[in-house]
Each structure stands twice: as structure tokens, then as C-alpha cells.
Design a protein around this motif. Structure first.
Motif, PDB file in Angstrom:
ATOM      1  N   PHE A  52      -0.706   9.837   5.379  1.00  0.00           N
ATOM      2  CA  PHE A  52       0.236  10.295   6.085  1.00  0.00           C
ATOM      3  C   PHE A  52       0.451  12.047   5.824  1.00  0.00           C
ATOM      4  O   PHE A  52       0.151  12.635   6.659  1.00  0.00           O
ATOM      5  CB  PHE A  52       1.637   9.808   6.076  1.00  0.00           C
ATOM      6  CG  PHE A  52       1.935   8.510   6.766  1.00  0.00           C
ATOM      7  CD1 PHE A  52       1.231   8.442   8.194  1.00  0.00           C
ATOM      8  CD2 PHE A  52       2.407   7.381   6.277  1.00  0.00           C
ATOM      9  CE1 PHE A  52       1.269   7.123   8.792  1.00  0.00           C
ATOM     10  CE2 PHE A  52       2.505   6.286   6.959  1.00  0.00           C
ATOM     11  CZ  PHE A  52       1.768   5.984   8.255  1.00  0.00           C
ATOM     12  N   LYS A  53       0.421  12.106   4.494  1.00  0.00           N
ATOM     13  CA  LYS A  53       0.431  13.811   4.057  1.00  0.00           C
ATOM     14  C   LYS A  53      -0.897  14.322   4.466  1.00  0.00           C
ATOM     15  O   LYS A  53      -0.943  15.422   4.937  1.00  0.00           O
ATOM     16  CB  LYS A  53       0.613  13.736   2.610  1.00  0.00           C
ATOM     17  CG  LYS A  53       1.942  13.418   2.204  1.00  0.00           C
ATOM     18  CD  LYS A  53       2.134  13.741   0.653  1.00  0.00           C
ATOM     19  CE  LYS A  53       3.590  13.342   0.186  1.00  0.00           C
ATOM     20  NZ  LYS A  53       3.829  13.655  -1.361  1.00  0.00           N
ATOM     21  N   GLY A  54      -1.936  13.751   4.347  1.00  0.00           N
ATOM     22  CA  GLY A  54      -3.383  13.983   4.639  1.00  0.00           C
ATOM     23  C   GLY A  54      -3.415  14.506   6.318  1.00  0.00           C
ATOM     24  O   GLY A  54      -3.789  15.396   6.777  1.00  0.00           O
ATOM     25  N   LYS A 104      -1.323  17.393   7.129  1.00  0.00           N
ATOM     26  CA  LYS A 104      -1.964  18.433   6.777  1.00  0.00           C
ATOM     27  C   LYS A 104      -3.139  18.977   7.703  1.00  0.00           C
ATOM     28  O   LYS A 104      -3.019  20.249   8.095  1.00  0.00           O
ATOM     29  CB  LYS A 104      -2.559  18.617   5.220  1.00  0.00           C
ATOM     30  CG  LYS A 104      -3.154  19.685   4.716  1.00  0.00           C
ATOM     31  CD  LYS A 104      -3.771  19.578   3.387  1.00  0.00           C
ATOM     32  CE  LYS A 104      -4.569  20.813   2.991  1.00  0.00           C
ATOM     33  NZ  LYS A 104      -5.132  20.534   1.810  1.00  0.00           N
ATOM     34  N   ASP A 105      -3.801  18.055   8.093  1.00  0.00           N
ATOM     35  CA  ASP A 105      -4.954  18.363   9.021  1.00  0.00           C
ATOM     36  C   ASP A 105      -4.355  18.731  10.324  1.00  0.00           C
ATOM     37  O   ASP A 105      -4.773  19.507  11.214  1.00  0.00           O
ATOM     38  CB  ASP A 105      -5.615  16.952   9.255  1.00  0.00           C
ATOM     39  CG  ASP A 105      -6.571  16.503   8.030  1.00  0.00           C
ATOM     40  OD1 ASP A 105      -6.611  17.686   7.202  1.00  0.00           O
ATOM     41  OD2 ASP A 105      -7.025  15.511   8.002  1.00  0.00           O
ATOM     42  N   ALA A 106      -3.136  18.135  10.797  1.00  0.00           N
ATOM     43  CA  ALA A 106      -2.357  18.596  12.276  1.00  0.00           C
ATOM     44  C   ALA A 106      -1.870  19.897  12.063  1.00  0.00           C
ATOM     45  O   ALA A 106      -2.217  20.800  12.862  1.00  0.00           O
ATOM     46  CB  ALA A 106      -1.391  17.649  12.342  1.00  0.00           C
ATOM     47  N   GLU A 107      -1.355  20.426  10.791  1.00  0.00           N
ATOM     48  CA  GLU A 107      -1.086  21.660  10.809  1.00  0.00           C
ATOM     49  C   GLU A 107      -2.120  22.640  10.810  1.00  0.00           C
ATOM     50  O   GLU A 107      -2.184  23.854  11.371  1.00  0.00           O
ATOM     51  CB  GLU A 107      -0.231  21.993   9.257  1.00  0.00           C
ATOM     52  CG  GLU A 107       1.004  21.189   9.122  1.00  0.00           C
ATOM     53  CD  GLU A 107       1.827  21.500   7.824  1.00  0.00           C
ATOM     54  OE1 GLU A 107       1.108  22.226   6.962  1.00  0.00           O
ATOM     55  OE2 GLU A 107       2.689  20.862   7.632  1.00  0.00           O
ATOM     56  N   GLU A 108      -3.402  22.478  10.219  1.00  0.00           N
ATOM     57  CA  GLU A 108      -4.529  23.036  10.115  1.00  0.00           C
ATOM     58  C   GLU A 108      -4.926  23.274  11.767  1.00  0.00           C
ATOM     59  O   GLU A 108      -5.401  24.423  12.009  1.00  0.00           O
ATOM     60  CB  GLU A 108      -5.686  22.562   9.409  1.00  0.00           C
ATOM     61  CG  GLU A 108      -5.417  22.887   7.753  1.00  0.00           C
ATOM     62  CD  GLU A 108      -6.268  22.043   6.908  1.00  0.00           C
ATOM     63  OE1 GLU A 108      -7.393  21.432   7.437  1.00  0.00           O
ATOM     64  OE2 GLU A 108      -6.166  22.048   5.725  1.00  0.00           O
ATOM     65  N   ILE A 109      -4.826  22.129  12.440  1.00  0.00           N
ATOM     66  CA  ILE A 109      -5.408  22.171  13.852  1.00  0.00           C
ATOM     67  C   ILE A 109      -4.624  22.963  14.695  1.00  0.00           C
ATOM     68  O   ILE A 109      -4.827  23.932  15.407  1.00  0.00           O
ATOM     69  CB  ILE A 109      -5.764  20.988  14.318  1.00  0.00           C
ATOM     70  CG1 ILE A 109      -6.765  20.202  13.757  1.00  0.00           C
ATOM     71  CG2 ILE A 109      -5.835  20.713  15.906  1.00  0.00           C
ATOM     72  CD1 ILE A 109      -6.907  18.673  13.988  1.00  0.00           C
ATOM     73  N   ASP A 110      -3.287  23.176  14.148  1.00  0.00           N
ATOM     74  CA  ASP A 110      -2.092  23.724  15.158  1.00  0.00           C
ATOM     75  C   ASP A 110      -2.407  25.459  14.723  1.00  0.00           C
ATOM     76  O   ASP A 110      -2.604  26.107  15.856  1.00  0.00           O
ATOM     77  CB  ASP A 110      -0.863  23.446  14.669  1.00  0.00           C
ATOM     78  CG  ASP A 110       0.102  24.054  15.359  1.00  0.00           C
ATOM     79  OD1 ASP A 110       0.135  24.079  16.649  1.00  0.00           O
ATOM     80  OD2 ASP A 110       1.196  24.147  14.694  1.00  0.00           O
ATOM     81  N   ASP A 111      -2.781  25.618  13.556  1.00  0.00           N
ATOM     82  CA  ASP A 111      -3.073  26.989  13.238  1.00  0.00           C
ATOM     83  C   ASP A 111      -4.235  27.414  13.879  1.00  0.00           C
ATOM     84  O   ASP A 111      -3.979  28.746  14.548  1.00  0.00           O
ATOM     85  CB  ASP A 111      -3.065  27.152  11.578  1.00  0.00           C
ATOM     86  CG  ASP A 111      -1.888  27.112  10.767  1.00  0.00           C
ATOM     87  OD1 ASP A 111      -0.871  26.992  11.524  1.00  0.00           O
ATOM     88  OD2 ASP A 111      -1.765  26.666   9.778  1.00  0.00           O
ATOM     89  N   ILE A 112      -5.260  26.645  14.059  1.00  0.00           N
ATOM     90  CA  ILE A 112      -6.624  27.122  14.441  1.00  0.00           C
ATOM     91  C   ILE A 112      -6.122  27.515  16.242  1.00  0.00           C
ATOM     92  O   ILE A 112      -6.800  28.535  16.834  1.00  0.00           O
ATOM     93  CB  ILE A 112      -7.735  26.077  14.271  1.00  0.00           C
ATOM     94  CG1 ILE A 112      -8.100  25.993  12.949  1.00  0.00           C
ATOM     95  CG2 ILE A 112      -8.840  26.400  15.440  1.00  0.00           C
ATOM     96  CD1 ILE A 112      -9.078  24.865  12.734  1.00  0.00           C
ATOM     97  N   TYR A 171       0.703  -1.352   0.012  1.00  0.00           N
ATOM     98  CA  TYR A 171       0.067   0.112   0.073  1.00  0.00           C
ATOM     99  C   TYR A 171       0.857   1.049   0.180  1.00  0.00           C
ATOM    100  O   TYR A 171       0.536   2.227   0.378  1.00  0.00           O
ATOM    101  CB  TYR A 171      -0.827   0.033   1.314  1.00  0.00           C
ATOM    102  CG  TYR A 171      -1.860  -0.846   1.391  1.00  0.00           C
ATOM    103  CD1 TYR A 171      -3.062  -1.255   0.349  1.00  0.00           C
ATOM    104  CD2 TYR A 171      -1.968  -2.229   2.217  1.00  0.00           C
ATOM    105  CE1 TYR A 171      -3.880  -2.079   0.377  1.00  0.00           C
ATOM    106  CE2 TYR A 171      -2.801  -3.154   2.212  1.00  0.00           C
ATOM    107  CZ  TYR A 171      -3.749  -2.982   1.349  1.00  0.00           C
ATOM    108  OH  TYR A 171      -4.960  -4.175   1.230  1.00  0.00           O
ATOM    109  N   GLY A 172       1.915   1.206  -0.367  1.00  0.00           N
ATOM    110  CA  GLY A 172       2.986   2.202  -0.260  1.00  0.00           C
ATOM    111  C   GLY A 172       2.500   3.857  -0.767  1.00  0.00           C
ATOM    112  O   GLY A 172       2.693   4.537   0.255  1.00  0.00           O
ATOM    113  N   GLY A 173       2.077   3.786  -1.915  1.00  0.00           N
ATOM    114  CA  GLY A 173       1.701   5.249  -2.261  1.00  0.00           C
ATOM    115  C   GLY A 173       0.405   5.580  -1.575  1.00  0.00           C
ATOM    116  O   GLY A 173       0.287   7.061  -1.271  1.00  0.00           O
TER     117      GLY A 173
END
Length: 94
Positions: free
Chosen positions: A74-76, A79-87, A66-68
Motif C-alpha cells: 500500500f505504501k508503494g 508513493k507511485d500515485a504521488e509521483e504520477i500526481d506530481d507529473i 500478510y500484514g507487513g
């Protein structure tokens, strides 16, 4: 030594994946994944019969199949963690 075993395990799992993808009649994708992970885990348990060896084998064979999709997941999450951090940071600054 462990790194070489992981590479060998990934290569074997990729070969199994290619074989089951060409199987006739076609095998369901989820069964292909289970087959690759079971075979990879068995080989990993043979190469390193410890708990860590089996877990490493499951991760390596799952990555080989399931590599790809795993990378995109993981990228998703990142990205979600960055958005939560920004909020959170924007609310703290208020």
C-alpha cells in the motif's frame, strides 16, 4: 460488536499462522496463506453469515497473514500515485 469479531478473527488467524509455520515437514508459504485465509473465512462466515461478513473475514485473515507485506504494498502504491500526481501537475502548469 463487529470490531471485536474482527479482532478475534485476526488473533485466531495469527495462531493458525504460527502453527503452520512450525509444521514439519514444512508447508509451502503460499499454502500456509491459503490455509489461514480459508480457516479465517470459515470462522468469519460462521460468526456473520452474510456476504459482508465473509468479505470482512477474508480481508481480516489476509491481513493477519500478510500484514507487513500488505502495508509495504500500500505504501508503494501511494508513493507511485504521488509521483504520477506530481507529473500530471507539472505538465498542467506548463
Amino acid at each position: 460488536m463487529l470490531e471485536m469479531q474482527i479482532v478475534e478473527l485476526i488473533v485466531v488467524t495469527l495462531i493458525v499462522k504460527l502453527i503452520v509455520m512450525q509444521w514439519y515437514p514444512p508447508i509451502q508459504r503460499s499454502l500456509q496463506g491459503i490455509l489461514c485465509i480459508v480457516i479465517g473465512s470459515g470462522i468469519g462466515a460462521y460468526m456473520n453469515p452474510t456476504k459482508e461478513g465473509v468479505i470482512t473475514a477474508i480481508i481480516a485473515s489476509g491481513f493477519a497473514f500478510y500484514g507487513g507485506e500488505l502495508i509495504q504494498a500500500f505504501k508503494g502504491v501511494a508513493k507511485d500515485a504521488e509521483e504520477i500526481d506530481d507529473i500530471i501537475l507539472s505538465r498542467i502548469k506548463k
